[in-house]
Design a protein around this motif. Structure first.
Motif: not given
Length: 579
Positions: A201-204, A298-299, A335-338, A363-367
């Motif tokens: 899964m993705i972080g979102n 905030d992504t 957070p740093s992981t899913v 979060t950021d886009l990559q996560l």
């Protein structure tokens, strides 16, 4: 045989690149492989180069790989843009329709396969992506039938005939590269995985699922990349739990609506990206002074303004901590992981209610959009804490009092809270400074007392793991510091530095505000040099570290702000240069 593979598919946006990566990666996830994927895509609906890079491994991976084993190309631009990533001995599988070429004098093999033609033989050229998946399955020595379950789930609603056509396209691709091109390279065969069932899964999605598990029943939001999947997931799932999602006219309305719903006692949040958070700042201040719980996601993406809306960046940090006018207590977690995105979202709701303040999940886009293998989530860890939310039975003794002391001065800075309609809970609610019952007051003594009370909350914030640490050495040559999605890349770079004889510790900060100074100070003191890795141009995390911990002479920044995430070799190489 290999135990790890880096695979990329690329082409023009809108021609099935995303679905190609989805079918390939989901099937491999179900076979028990660990995966980490990252999509490069344009900020438009159709057209422009896009690619999906997926790392496949028999062991846990948390970063994009430096190089590439297999590149699947639907146009020449994909080869031109991504060829440099191919390792010595890598291969390109390209649609023969565009007469692909690769640079001369390289140890890379080009396999020209008629993706479009083979798909057209089955009735539509749209299935060329399935032909491409078939070629990959043959190269990795995977049985094409292992894709059937995934293809059925994705295309089953269109009828079984479509499912079978897609499966036939996969088989055609596999047969062509084996029989027509005679492919037989065992050095690219993928070792068997452990066949354990894991999520992918993705972080979102993890944030949305965490919100559901944490008691969310209402979301107000406005769609924006890269946060929209949170809202889309909950539009589908939240009604099943008696909740609702409202798409508002803008982010201002989303934030104020979330404040109102939280005031009414419903766990509510909103999610956006940098431009949306800019619009929310006044409302975040309202949450702070009225002491109303508020959770915001905030992504982060490339800024300023519209900036790079589909690219990686970590440049909202200062804005999230200091963006509101005036001074309010605020919590910013990262957070740093899913997995952490799931559990941290639940904790964000608890902290927001316990301390009656805004909590920002950064979060950021990559996560947010990078897809990762996730170990099964432990729902027994979930707890719901609502802090000093009063029951009506607790208010009976207030029968003869005129107003409830909603903003009572307390030692820990947290006042008792009621929801509208509770007998004996009447009080004022206003965005101006107020006394203990909420009535407007500009008296100097009251102002100081209320400000001190609110800010005392930050002295008592409890967060289980404010810093994720990997400390193998008492006095390391280097301390690497990061936040959000850089964790896996830093960990991989650490191993390479250790192999070079450089001793390295790692601190990944998960609670950005209030800053975990006590946890970070001994780590910084022990290291000979500190390198802060972040995707921005001004070293925001490094500056916050210096402000809160000191030792500025030890701290250096490793920055990347071209829209792309860090690769392990970049951190490895730059750290050696800095030392």
């Amino acid at each position: 045989m290999i135990n790890q593979l880096s695979w990329k598919v690329g082409g023009q946006q809108g021609e099935g690149i995303e679905s190609t990566g989805e079918v390939f990666s989901i099937a491999l996830n179900r076979l028990g492989y660990y995966l980490y994927g990252y999509r490069h895509f344009s900020s438009r609906i159709k057209g422009g180069h896009t690619n999906n890079k997926i790392r496949v491994s028999t062991t846990q991976v948390r970063s994009i790989s430096d190089d590439l084993d297999i590149l699947v190309a639907f146009d020449q631009e994909t080869i031109d843009v991504n060829f440099a990533e191919l390792r010595d001995g890598g291969i390109v599988i390209a649609d023969s329709k565009f007469k692909p070429t690769i640079p001369n004098d390289t140890n890379v093999t080009l396999y020209s396969v008629p993706f479009t033609e083979l798909a057209a033989e089955l009735g539509t050229s749209l299935m060329k992506n399935m032909v491409a998946i078939g070629t990959t399955s043959a190269i990795l020595d995977l049985d094409p039938s292992q894709y059937h379950e995934v293809v059925n789930e994705i295309y089953g609603r269109k009828g079984q005939q479509i499912v079978e056509k897609n499966m036939e396209a996969i088989k055609k691709g596999a047969e062509y590269i084996k029989e027509e091109l005679g492919f037989n390279r065992e050095d690219l065969f993928l070792e068997k995985a452990d066949e354990q069932k894991r999520m992918f899964m993705i972080g979102n999605d993890a944030i949305a699922l965490g919100a559901l598990a944490g008691g969310l029943r209402f979301m107000a939001a406005y769609p924006i990349t890269p946060a929209s999947e949170i809202m889309e997931y909950l539009i589908d799932k939240l009604p099943e739990f008696g909740g609702a999602v409202i798409q508002t006219e803008d982010e201002i309305a989303a934030c104020t609506m979330a404040i109102g719903a939280n005031y009414a006692g419903t766990r509510t949040f909103t999610a956006s990206a940098g431009p949306g958070l800019s619009l929310m700042m006044e409302a975040i201040g309202l949450s702070g002074i009225t002491e109303t719980p508020l959770v915001i996601v905030d992504t982060q993406r490339g800024g300023p303004s519209t900036g790079l809306p589909t690219k990686q960046e970590q440049s909202d940090l200062m804005a999230m901590i200091y963006g509101t006018h005036g001074e309010i207590p605020k919590v910013v977690m990262a957070p740093s992981t899913v997995q952490e995105a799931f559990y941290d979202t639940i904790e964000a709701f608890n902290i927001a209610e316990e301390y009656q303040c805004p909590v920002i999940i950064l979060t950021d886009l990559q996560l947010s959009l990078g897809k990762q293998t996730v170990e099964p989530l432990d729902y027994s860890k979930i707890e719901i804490r609502r802090g000093k939310l009063m029951e009506e039975s607790n208010l009976a003794e207030l029968e003869n009092k005129e107003y409830f002391k909603r903003y009572e001065i307390t030692e820990d800075g947290v006042s008792p809270r009621v929801v509208p309609g509770m007998k004996n809970g009447i009080h004022h609610m206003t965005g101006v400074e107020h006394d203990e019952s909420g009535k407007p007051s500009e008296a100097a003594g009251n102002r100081k007392a209320q400000m001190d009370k609110r800010l005392r909350k930050l002295m008592n914030i409890k967060f289980k793991t404010p810093v994720h640490t990997d400390t193998k050495h008492e006095n390391p040559d280097l301390l690497l510091v990061g936040f959000n999605s850089t964790r896996g890349t830093i960990e991989e770079a650490m191993d390479r530095l250790e192999n070079d004889g450089i001793s390295v510790n790692h601190a990944h900060i998960r609670l950005l505000h209030p800053f975990p100074s006590q946890e970070m100070l001994p780590l910084v003191q022990a290291a000979k040099k500190v390198v802060v890795v972040e995707n921005n141009a001004t070293g925001q995390l490094a500056n916050i570290l210096k402000m809160n911990v000191g030792h500025a002479d030890k701290v250096s920044s490793l920055l990347k702000y071209d829209g792309n995430p860090f690769l392990p070799h970049e951190i490895h190489t730059k750290c050696k240069e800095l030392l």
